[in-house]
Design a protein around this motif. Structure first.
Motif, PDB file in Angstrom:
ATOM      1  N   ALA A 162      -9.651  46.566  29.099  1.00  0.00           N
ATOM      2  CA  ALA A 162      -9.442  45.126  29.283  1.00  0.00           C
ATOM      3  C   ALA A 162      -7.960  44.805  29.409  1.00  0.00           C
ATOM      4  O   ALA A 162      -7.109  45.495  28.850  1.00  0.00           O
ATOM      5  CB  ALA A 162     -10.035  44.369  28.105  1.00  0.00           C
TER       6      ALA A 162
ATOM      7  N   LYS B 227      -7.372  41.048  34.445  1.00  0.00           N
ATOM      8  CA  LYS B 227      -7.909  39.950  33.622  1.00  0.00           C
ATOM      9  C   LYS B 227      -8.805  39.009  34.413  1.00  0.00           C
ATOM     10  O   LYS B 227      -9.844  38.568  33.940  1.00  0.00           O
ATOM     11  CB  LYS B 227      -6.761  39.147  33.006  1.00  0.00           C
TER      12      LYS B 227
ATOM     13  N   THR C 295      -9.144  39.967  29.197  1.00  0.00           N
ATOM     14  CA  THR C 295      -9.821  38.953  28.423  1.00  0.00           C
ATOM     15  C   THR C 295      -9.660  37.597  29.080  1.00  0.00           C
ATOM     16  O   THR C 295      -8.535  37.190  29.408  1.00  0.00           O
ATOM     17  CB  THR C 295      -9.243  38.915  26.993  1.00  0.00           C
TER      18      THR C 295
ATOM     19  N   LYS D 113     -14.505  44.487  19.908  1.00  0.00           N
ATOM     20  CA  LYS D 113     -13.306  45.336  19.984  1.00  0.00           C
ATOM     21  C   LYS D 113     -12.430  45.066  18.767  1.00  0.00           C
ATOM     22  O   LYS D 113     -12.026  43.922  18.521  1.00  0.00           O
ATOM     23  CB  LYS D 113     -12.543  45.042  21.270  1.00  0.00           C
TER      24      LYS D 113
ATOM     25  N   GLY E  61      -0.541  53.139  24.602  1.00  0.00           N
ATOM     26  CA  GLY E  61      -0.111  54.392  25.210  1.00  0.00           C
ATOM     27  C   GLY E  61      -0.064  55.538  24.217  1.00  0.00           C
ATOM     28  O   GLY E  61      -0.692  55.490  23.152  1.00  0.00           O
TER      29      GLY E  61
ATOM     30  N   SER F  94     -10.610  53.749  23.092  1.00  0.00           N
ATOM     31  CA  SER F  94      -9.493  53.220  23.879  1.00  0.00           C
ATOM     32  C   SER F  94      -8.223  53.387  23.072  1.00  0.00           C
ATOM     33  O   SER F  94      -8.186  53.050  21.894  1.00  0.00           O
ATOM     34  CB  SER F  94      -9.762  51.730  24.172  1.00  0.00           C
TER      35      SER F  94
ATOM     36  N   GLY G 122      -4.232  55.471  24.005  1.00  0.00           N
ATOM     37  CA  GLY G 122      -3.478  56.707  24.158  1.00  0.00           C
ATOM     38  C   GLY G 122      -4.154  57.782  24.979  1.00  0.00           C
ATOM     39  O   GLY G 122      -3.820  58.958  24.835  1.00  0.00           O
TER      40      GLY G 122
ATOM     41  N   TYR H  43      -5.663  52.195  30.012  1.00  0.00           N
ATOM     42  CA  TYR H  43      -4.764  51.165  30.543  1.00  0.00           C
ATOM     43  C   TYR H  43      -3.394  51.799  30.776  1.00  0.00           C
ATOM     44  O   TYR H  43      -2.989  52.065  31.911  1.00  0.00           O
ATOM     45  CB  TYR H  43      -4.673  49.962  29.590  1.00  0.00           C
ATOM     46  N   THR H  44      -2.674  52.102  29.676  1.00  0.00           N
ATOM     47  CA  THR H  44      -1.296  52.588  29.797  1.00  0.00           C
ATOM     48  C   THR H  44      -1.233  53.909  30.571  1.00  0.00           C
ATOM     49  O   THR H  44      -0.294  54.140  31.349  1.00  0.00           O
ATOM     50  CB  THR H  44      -0.675  52.720  28.395  1.00  0.00           C
TER      51      THR H  44
HETATM   52  C1  LIG Z   1      -0.353  44.605  29.173  1.00  0.00           C
HETATM   53  C2  LIG Z   1      -1.600  44.792  28.372  1.00  0.00           C
HETATM   54  C3  LIG Z   1      -2.526  43.744  28.307  1.00  0.00           C
HETATM   55  C4  LIG Z   1      -3.687  43.903  27.551  1.00  0.00           C
HETATM   56  N1  LIG Z   1      -4.604  42.882  27.515  1.00  0.00           N
HETATM   57  C5  LIG Z   1      -5.748  43.041  26.837  1.00  0.00           C
HETATM   58  C6  LIG Z   1      -6.732  42.023  26.845  1.00  0.00           C
HETATM   59  O1  LIG Z   1      -6.575  40.981  27.481  1.00  0.00           O
HETATM   60  N2  LIG Z   1      -7.859  42.227  26.123  1.00  0.00           N
HETATM   61  C7  LIG Z   1      -8.084  43.384  25.418  1.00  0.00           C
HETATM   62  O2  LIG Z   1      -9.140  43.525  24.796  1.00  0.00           O
HETATM   63  N3  LIG Z   1      -7.178  44.381  25.419  1.00  0.00           N
HETATM   64  C8  LIG Z   1      -6.028  44.232  26.108  1.00  0.00           C
HETATM   65  N4  LIG Z   1      -5.114  45.248  26.114  1.00  0.00           N
HETATM   66  C9  LIG Z   1      -5.400  46.477  25.357  1.00  0.00           C
HETATM   67  C10 LIG Z   1      -6.018  47.557  26.230  1.00  0.00           C
HETATM   68  O3  LIG Z   1      -7.267  47.148  26.720  1.00  0.00           O
HETATM   69  C11 LIG Z   1      -6.203  48.852  25.425  1.00  0.00           C
HETATM   70  O4  LIG Z   1      -7.184  48.658  24.435  1.00  0.00           O
HETATM   71  C12 LIG Z   1      -4.926  49.324  24.749  1.00  0.00           C
HETATM   72  O5  LIG Z   1      -3.823  49.141  25.601  1.00  0.00           O
HETATM   73  C13 LIG Z   1      -5.007  50.789  24.339  1.00  0.00           C
HETATM   74  O6  LIG Z   1      -5.270  51.607  25.438  1.00  0.00           O
HETATM   75  P1  LIG Z   1      -4.116  52.397  26.240  1.00  0.00           P
HETATM   76  O7  LIG Z   1      -3.324  53.173  25.235  1.00  0.00           O
HETATM   77  O8  LIG Z   1      -4.872  53.230  27.234  1.00  0.00           O
HETATM   78  O9  LIG Z   1      -3.299  51.357  26.911  1.00  0.00           O
HETATM   79  C14 LIG Z   1      -3.944  45.116  26.852  1.00  0.00           C
HETATM   80  C15 LIG Z   1      -3.023  46.164  26.949  1.00  0.00           C
HETATM   81  C16 LIG Z   1      -1.873  46.020  27.693  1.00  0.00           C
HETATM   82  C17 LIG Z   1      -0.889  47.159  27.772  1.00  0.00           C
END
Ligand SMILES: Cc1cc2nc3c(=O)[nH]c(=O)nc-3n(C[C@H](O)[C@H](O)[C@H](O)COP(=O)(O)O)c2cc1C
Length: 371
Positions: free
Chosen positions: A77, A81, A101, A232, A285, A310, A312, A333-334
């Motif tokens: 997420a 968005k 979200t 979440k 990340g 989710s 890292g 995401y990251t």
């Molecule tokens: C810029 C950014 C915006 C994010 N926006 C949301 C969001 O709107 N809703 C949500 O549930 N998680 C959001 N996240 C969290 C990611 O969905 C994810 O759970 C989190 O970054 C850990 O995963 P990653 O390490 O692969 O990034 C966001 C993360 C980032 C970096």
């Protein structure tokens, strides 16, 4: 890793990423907006077919919470968005995408700058604050593309993450989430209730057992019978609080859990990135990998409901580590920002080659308990 995944990652990291990271004066958010716009364009025919032909398809189909997922790696997420690029995610090899979200009312989010790259640590810090065009606008866009629950019209199941409108007080949160749920229900394959963003004041208080029980019970009751509700949570919860939250959410009838959201901790920032530690917001990340793993492991000891890992996932071994401790699916995401679509391909390769070692793939066919 297949040659294709390796070549994609190398090509992205050597060619595309340097351009993306340097353009727009190095502003990460503007780079993100331009990329989403480009990906939105690539979602239209004939480009979508071309992308799908170049990139490997999703691997390791699994049925969870009544949903048929064509693969195990999903888009986390916050990246798309408003669903602007929703038509392209299947072509990139994703097995599902979580949009949002979104909030019941459109809102601008926090002031810029609100997104920071920590490249020495393969991390990001963000305090976006749910900037989005509103739940109704997302539903309208997806409806225009023919999205209806259960039909995977865009080639993959779509989760929609819902949050609280900033201007609405915590005491009115339930009605606000309900309005959001009603707006997105027709186009969602699952709904993720986001109570764990650190960037909306007070939001994380909704993770307390009592508040969570009330909120989730009302949402589960209001949702159509075939719309699973996931919740979440954050790895910043103390163990005892997490245990109570899981118990409350399970009793409320959620279909499953997503762990974890970003963290307020700053461990794992390296070298020059340490100066970013004082920036308010959530860390994502590589530094999040260990906490995500611990949290998924703990969750899988507490619940038999599906867990989406989710946090890292920067390479296939991080995905494997989450599968090993109980995740049925993972989201990125990251990792996508730092490695590009080759990461999706590499995880799909892993899933395809180790289908027998994916642990709780045995949750296949588990239907969620909405009682
Ligand atoms: C810029 C950014 C915006 C994010 N926006 C949301 C969001 O709107 N809703 C949500 O549930 N998680 C959001 N996240 C969290 C990611 O969905 C994810 O759970 C989190 O970054 C850990 O995963 P990653 O390490 O692969 O990034 C966001 C993360 C980032 C970096």
């Amino acid at each position: 890793m297949s040659w294709r995944a390796g070549a994609l990652t190398l090509g992205y990291q050597r060619l595309l990423r340097p351009i993306l990271f340097r353009s727009w004066g190095g502003d990460p958010e503007r780079a993100h907006e331009a990329t989403i716009k480009l990906l939105g364009g690539l979602g239209a025919e004939p480009w979508r077919q071309l992308v799908a032909a170049v990139l490997p398809a999703a691997a390791g189909p699994i049925r969870l919470a009544g949903i048929d997922f064509p693969g195990r790696v999903g888009l986390a997420a916050g990246l798309d968005k408003d669903g602007q690029a929703a038509r392209v995610w299947a072509a990139l090899g994703f097995g599902f995408a979580e949009l949002g979200t979104v909030t019941a009312r459109a809102q601008p989010g926090n002031d810029r700058p609100r997104l920071f790259r920590a490249p020495h640590s393969a991390a990001l810090i963000n305090r976006m604050g749910f900037n989005n065009s509103g739940a109704a606008e997302l539903a309208r866009r997806l409806t225009g593309w023919g999205q209806v629950r259960g039909q995977s019209q865009l080639g993959l199941p779509l989760g929609i993450s819902i949050g609280k409108t900033k201007a609405v007080g915590l005491d009115q949160a339930q009605a606000d989430y309900l309005a959001c749920l009603v707006a997105v229900a027709p186009v969602a394959d699952y709904v993720a209730v986001n109570v764990s963003s650190p960037n909306t004041p007070g939001l994380r208080r909704l993770q307390s057992a009592q508040a969570l029980a009330q909120l989730l019970t009302s949402l589960v009751q209001a949702a159509p019978a075939d719309l699973p509700i996931f919740v979440k949570l954050t790895c910043d919860l103390a163990e005892a609080d997490l245990d109570q939250a899981v118990e409350a959410a399970t009793a409320a009838g959620v279909a499953g859990f997503i762990a974890t959201n970003t963290s307020l901790e700053r461990h794992g920032l390296k070298g020059p990135d340490c100066r970013l530690a004082r920036q308010a917001g959530g860390l994502s990340g590589a530094p999040l990998a260990a906490a995500a793993r611990r949290m998924v492991a703990r969750l899988s000891g507490l619940t038999d409901r599906p867990i989406i890992g989710s946090g890292g996932v920067m390479g296939p071994s991080d995905a494997q580590a989450l599968f090993d401790v109980g995740a049925s699916l993972v989201q990125i995401y990251t990792g996508l920002i730092y490695s590009g679509p080759g990461l999706v391909a590499a995880i799909n390769d892993l899933v395809a080659s180790r289908a027998d070692q994916l642990g709780p793939a045995t949750r296949e066919g588990t239907d969620y308990d909405r009682a």
